[in-house]
Motif scaffolding. Sequence first.
Motif, PDB file in Angstrom:
ATOM      1  N   ALA A  48       0.820  -1.262   0.004  1.00  0.00           N
ATOM      2  CA  ALA A  48       0.185   0.117  -0.210  1.00  0.00           C
ATOM      3  C   ALA A  48       0.952   1.418   0.003  1.00  0.00           C
ATOM      4  O   ALA A  48       0.552   2.257  -0.605  1.00  0.00           O
ATOM      5  N   TRP A  49       1.913   1.338   0.695  1.00  0.00           N
ATOM      6  CA  TRP A  49       2.859   2.260   0.720  1.00  0.00           C
ATOM      7  C   TRP A  49       3.702   2.607  -0.417  1.00  0.00           C
ATOM      8  O   TRP A  49       3.647   3.818  -0.811  1.00  0.00           O
ATOM      9  N   ALA A  50       4.066   1.409  -1.004  1.00  0.00           N
ATOM     10  CA  ALA A  50       4.887   1.579  -2.116  1.00  0.00           C
ATOM     11  C   ALA A  50       3.826   2.035  -3.408  1.00  0.00           C
ATOM     12  O   ALA A  50       4.197   2.984  -4.017  1.00  0.00           O
ATOM     13  N   ARG A  51       2.529   1.726  -3.299  1.00  0.00           N
ATOM     14  CA  ARG A  51       1.393   2.312  -4.561  1.00  0.00           C
ATOM     15  C   ARG A  51       1.191   3.798  -4.264  1.00  0.00           C
ATOM     16  O   ARG A  51       1.092   4.493  -5.187  1.00  0.00           O
ATOM     17  N   LEU A  52       1.160   4.202  -2.957  1.00  0.00           N
ATOM     18  CA  LEU A  52       1.153   5.609  -2.539  1.00  0.00           C
ATOM     19  C   LEU A  52       2.186   6.277  -3.073  1.00  0.00           C
ATOM     20  O   LEU A  52       2.127   7.477  -3.504  1.00  0.00           O
ATOM     21  N   ALA A  53       3.688   5.885  -2.849  1.00  0.00           N
ATOM     22  CA  ALA A  53       4.806   6.259  -3.287  1.00  0.00           C
ATOM     23  C   ALA A  53       4.620   6.523  -5.102  1.00  0.00           C
ATOM     24  O   ALA A  53       5.254   7.548  -5.483  1.00  0.00           O
ATOM     25  N   ASP A  54       4.205   5.399  -5.617  1.00  0.00           N
ATOM     26  CA  ASP A  54       4.280   5.367  -6.927  1.00  0.00           C
ATOM     27  C   ASP A  54       3.039   6.555  -7.562  1.00  0.00           C
ATOM     28  O   ASP A  54       3.521   7.354  -8.276  1.00  0.00           O
ATOM     29  N   GLU A  55       2.004   6.842  -6.879  1.00  0.00           N
ATOM     30  CA  GLU A  55       1.132   7.708  -7.304  1.00  0.00           C
ATOM     31  C   GLU A  55       1.800   9.010  -7.097  1.00  0.00           C
ATOM     32  O   GLU A  55       1.434  10.052  -7.858  1.00  0.00           O
ATOM     33  N   ALA A  56       2.380   9.468  -5.750  1.00  0.00           N
ATOM     34  CA  ALA A  56       2.768  10.879  -5.532  1.00  0.00           C
ATOM     35  C   ALA A  56       4.039  10.991  -6.672  1.00  0.00           C
ATOM     36  O   ALA A  56       4.232  12.233  -7.023  1.00  0.00           O
ATOM     37  N   PHE A  57       4.945  10.029  -6.935  1.00  0.00           N
ATOM     38  CA  PHE A  57       5.803  10.397  -7.891  1.00  0.00           C
ATOM     39  C   PHE A  57       5.323  10.606  -9.197  1.00  0.00           C
ATOM     40  O   PHE A  57       5.863  11.811  -9.757  1.00  0.00           O
ATOM     41  N   GLU A  58       4.185  10.228  -9.842  1.00  0.00           N
ATOM     42  CA  GLU A  58       3.859  10.279 -10.965  1.00  0.00           C
ATOM     43  C   GLU A  58       3.098  11.462 -11.182  1.00  0.00           C
ATOM     44  O   GLU A  58       3.091  12.192 -12.165  1.00  0.00           O
ATOM     45  N   ARG A  59       2.748  12.062 -10.163  1.00  0.00           N
ATOM     46  CA  ARG A  59       2.075  13.691  -9.891  1.00  0.00           C
ATOM     47  C   ARG A  59       3.187  14.664  -9.689  1.00  0.00           C
ATOM     48  O   ARG A  59       2.635  15.788  -9.476  1.00  0.00           O
ATOM     49  N   GLY A  60       4.418  14.172  -9.558  1.00  0.00           N
ATOM     50  CA  GLY A  60       5.422  15.394  -9.354  1.00  0.00           C
ATOM     51  C   GLY A  60       5.551  15.711  -7.933  1.00  0.00           C
ATOM     52  O   GLY A  60       6.351  16.572  -7.662  1.00  0.00           O
ATOM     53  N   SER A  61       4.652  14.735  -7.086  1.00  0.00           N
ATOM     54  CA  SER A  61       5.257  15.072  -5.694  1.00  0.00           C
ATOM     55  C   SER A  61       6.297  14.201  -5.026  1.00  0.00           C
ATOM     56  O   SER A  61       6.189  13.235  -4.314  1.00  0.00           O
ATOM     57  N   VAL A  62       7.603  14.538  -5.481  1.00  0.00           N
ATOM     58  CA  VAL A  62       8.683  13.581  -5.248  1.00  0.00           C
ATOM     59  C   VAL A  62       8.961  13.458  -3.565  1.00  0.00           C
ATOM     60  O   VAL A  62       9.402  12.325  -3.046  1.00  0.00           O
ATOM     61  N   VAL A  63       8.844  14.558  -2.712  1.00  0.00           N
ATOM     62  CA  VAL A  63       9.258  14.586  -1.391  1.00  0.00           C
ATOM     63  C   VAL A  63       8.096  13.704  -0.733  1.00  0.00           C
ATOM     64  O   VAL A  63       8.507  12.746   0.057  1.00  0.00           O
ATOM     65  N   GLU A  64       7.006  13.894  -1.188  1.00  0.00           N
ATOM     66  CA  GLU A  64       5.896  12.942  -0.764  1.00  0.00           C
ATOM     67  C   GLU A  64       6.074  11.447  -0.887  1.00  0.00           C
ATOM     68  O   GLU A  64       5.903  10.559  -0.249  1.00  0.00           O
ATOM     69  N   SER A  65       6.582  11.257  -2.196  1.00  0.00           N
ATOM     70  CA  SER A  65       6.713   9.849  -2.635  1.00  0.00           C
ATOM     71  C   SER A  65       7.885   9.150  -1.819  1.00  0.00           C
ATOM     72  O   SER A  65       7.747   8.016  -1.420  1.00  0.00           O
ATOM     73  N   TYR A  66       8.857  10.314  -1.406  1.00  0.00           N
ATOM     74  CA  TYR A  66      10.030   9.576  -0.740  1.00  0.00           C
ATOM     75  C   TYR A  66       9.561   9.054   0.596  1.00  0.00           C
ATOM     76  O   TYR A  66       9.826   8.151   1.126  1.00  0.00           O
ATOM     77  N   ALA A  67       8.580   9.989   1.314  1.00  0.00           N
ATOM     78  CA  ALA A  67       7.985   9.690   2.465  1.00  0.00           C
ATOM     79  C   ALA A  67       7.481   8.301   2.548  1.00  0.00           C
ATOM     80  O   ALA A  67       7.419   7.698   3.418  1.00  0.00           O
ATOM     81  N   TYR A  68       6.504   8.300   1.668  1.00  0.00           N
ATOM     82  CA  TYR A  68       5.644   6.996   1.598  1.00  0.00           C
ATOM     83  C   TYR A  68       6.628   5.639   1.274  1.00  0.00           C
ATOM     84  O   TYR A  68       6.310   4.860   1.742  1.00  0.00           O
ATOM     85  N   ALA A  69       7.398   5.978   0.416  1.00  0.00           N
ATOM     86  CA  ALA A  69       8.388   4.921   0.101  1.00  0.00           C
ATOM     87  C   ALA A  69       9.185   4.725   1.540  1.00  0.00           C
ATOM     88  O   ALA A  69       9.201   3.256   1.822  1.00  0.00           O
ATOM     89  N   ARG A  70       9.679   5.487   2.240  1.00  0.00           N
ATOM     90  CA  ARG A  70      10.451   5.037   3.354  1.00  0.00           C
ATOM     91  C   ARG A  70       9.608   4.463   4.243  1.00  0.00           C
ATOM     92  O   ARG A  70      10.138   3.500   4.884  1.00  0.00           O
ATOM     93  N   THR A  71       8.155   4.776   4.387  1.00  0.00           N
ATOM     94  CA  THR A  71       7.285   4.068   5.351  1.00  0.00           C
ATOM     95  C   THR A  71       7.294   2.805   4.993  1.00  0.00           C
ATOM     96  O   THR A  71       7.335   1.577   5.653  1.00  0.00           O
ATOM     97  N   GLY A  72       6.859   2.425   3.586  1.00  0.00           N
ATOM     98  CA  GLY A  72       6.900   1.019   3.025  1.00  0.00           C
ATOM     99  C   GLY A  72       7.969   0.299   3.520  1.00  0.00           C
ATOM    100  O   GLY A  72       8.109  -0.733   3.645  1.00  0.00           O
ATOM    101  N   TYR A  73       9.328   0.717   2.889  1.00  0.00           N
ATOM    102  CA  TYR A  73      10.564   0.211   3.316  1.00  0.00           C
ATOM    103  C   TYR A  73      10.689  -0.381   4.677  1.00  0.00           C
ATOM    104  O   TYR A  73      10.957  -1.335   4.774  1.00  0.00           O
ATOM    105  N   HIS A  74      10.532   0.695   5.579  1.00  0.00           N
ATOM    106  CA  HIS A  74      10.593   0.292   7.103  1.00  0.00           C
ATOM    107  C   HIS A  74       9.540  -0.830   7.318  1.00  0.00           C
ATOM    108  O   HIS A  74      10.052  -1.658   8.364  1.00  0.00           O
ATOM    109  N   ARG A  75       8.445  -0.506   6.917  1.00  0.00           N
ATOM    110  CA  ARG A  75       7.473  -1.707   7.330  1.00  0.00           C
ATOM    111  C   ARG A  75       8.047  -3.001   6.728  1.00  0.00           C
ATOM    112  O   ARG A  75       7.685  -4.207   7.445  1.00  0.00           O
TER     113      ARG A  75
END
Length: 137
Positions: free
Chosen positions: A45-72
């Motif tokens: 779920a966090w990886a999908r959030l990261a992908d969506e954020a990245f696709e719309r250009g919200s790179v910092v948001e993508s980073y935060a979502y990806a980091r959460t998914g990574y640590h989970r």
Amino acid sequence: MAIHENLLGGPPPTHLPDDPGPRELLAGGTSPAGVAAKYPTSSLAWARLADEAFERGSVVESYAYARTGYHRGLDSLRRSGWKGHGPVPWEHEPNRGFLRALHALARAAQAIGEKEEYERCSQFLKDSSPSAAEVLG
């Protein structure tokens, strides 16, 4: 000889337990945010959030979502006996959420200029699953 038999004496592959709930909700059209709220430990779920954020250009948001998914995902791997290294096969579908989050973290780190983190995460992905590195690019 068994498929994926380790001939080098390294750690065995780690296979995360299957939790089909998040996958089924995502496949059924539930938003990744809704899935993450219901299943906050789901790396997928966090990886999908990261992908969506990245696709719309919200790179910092993508980073935060990806980091959460990574640590989970790291938490799940450790609970499954992972000792900090060794294969995490892409071919085992429950591992894909963690591997996708790791890829998303590398991608976002590169986009914000975190060269060392990008290189570390990219290498970690290749070391964990060459198949994932190939599939995810």
